[in-house]
Design an enzyme around this catalytic site. Structure first.
Site, PDB file in Angstrom:
ATOM      1  CB  SER A 153       2.692   6.089  -1.714  1.00 26.59           C
ATOM      2  OG  SER A 153       2.000   4.868  -1.590  1.00 26.59           O
ATOM      3  CE1 TYR A 166       3.236   4.338  -7.192  1.00 28.68           C
ATOM      4  CE2 TYR A 166       2.889   3.399  -5.016  1.00 28.68           C
ATOM      5  CZ  TYR A 166       2.643   4.398  -5.939  1.00 28.68           C
ATOM      6  OH  TYR A 166       1.818   5.448  -5.613  1.00 28.68           O
TER       7      TYR A 166
END
Ligand code: NDP
Length: 262
Positions: A153, A166
């Site tokens: 990501s 996250y």
């Protein structure tokens, strides 16, 4: 393999004869990558936890002329992941390409974050990647060939308020990718990561529905917009194919230049 009239460069990207397992393929990025790899010639194995959804997607791929099967397991369950992959290898055939895509998001301020949620996000986004990669790599090592593509990501490189756990998981995916490459390059395995910017999927429902976020994103991203899911396919085909045979441990950002700019 050098390009020649008999073996044109495009053949480097051809996945004909290869089987690709995509975790978390029931929707979002996983489903689009599954179709994208199928389009490059791969036989697809769709993983997720919801059998009916996977069967429906496999049916759609088959209707469109692609070869597709399903493998139902929860990536957080080490034994279930291992036995499903071992059984597939023994009964159906080799898994040449693994795309570690399954992932979750649980947002919240770090000071109030529920420890159980922290464990859950780590279990899916990090332990799940380890579980599937180790299970597949054992067979790839025997064959001295294999491709692992982990979905990282922009949070592999950057934090954003309210999603610290996250961010921790995706930083770990980036470094686990480097570790896989370092341990397994000697066995002919290439392990790389794709780091997507912001794409409209169920995982980002809250952000997609927030006009202020979309305005911020357009201003913050040099490309000026959300990513389109099909824009991840080229990177996946490249990293799953012979075209990337000496690319190893790399994190490829597909983010409209978000991570290279302030
Ligand atoms: P989605 O929520 O749309 O899809 C995630 C998929 O993972 C679901 O199909 C879900 O299927 C599956 N999944 C979740 N937990 C498990 C589990 N324990 N075992 C097996 N499968 C599981 O999310 P996205 O498509 O957006 O995200 C895919 C990946 O891309 C994630 O790793 C995410 O972090 C990453 N990513 C996404 C970005 C984006 O902009 N959307 C940006 C950067 C990275 P089911 O619940 O049926 O099992």
């Amino acid at each position: 393999m050098s390009p020649s009239r008999e073996k044109p460069s495009l053949a480097l990207f051809d996945l004909t004869g290869k089987t690709a397992l995509i975790t978390g393929a029931a929707g979002g990025i996983g489903a689009v990558l599954a179709r994208g790899l199928a389009g490059a010639g791969a036989r697809i194995v769709l993983n997720g936890r919801r059998r009916e959804k996977l069967e429906a997607l496999a049916g759609e791929l088959e209707n469109d002329g692609f070869a597709a099967g399903i493998l139902v397991f929860d990536v957080t369950d080490h034994e279930a992941t291992r036995s499903a992959i071992d059984a597939y290898e023994a009964e159906t055939g080799p898994i040449d390409i693994l795309v570690n895509n399954a992932g979750i998001q649980i947002r919240g301020p770090l000071e109030d974050y529920d420890p159980a949620d922290f464990e859950r996000i780590m279990a899916t986004n990090v332990t799940g990647v380890f579980n599937a990669a180790q299970a597949c790599a054992r067979h790839m090592i025997d064959r001295r060939a294999g491709k692992i593509v982990n979905i990282a990501s922009v949070q592999t490189a950057l934090a954003r308020k309210g999603i610290a756990p996250y961010t921790a998981t995706k930083g770990a995916v980036g470094n686990l990718t480097k570790g896989m490459a370092t341990d397994w390059a000697q066995y002919g395995i290439q392990a790389n990561a794709i780091a997507p910017g912001y794409f409209d999927t169920p995982l980002n429902k809250a952000l997609v529905e927030d006009d202020a976020f979309s305005a911020w994103l357009a201003a913050r991203t040099p490309a000026g917009r959300w990513g389109r899911l099909e824009e991840l396919v080229g990177a996946a085909v490249f990293l799953a194919s012979d075209a990337s045979s000496f690319v190893n441990g790399h994190v490829l950002y597909v983010d409209g230049a978000m991570t290279v700019s302030l």
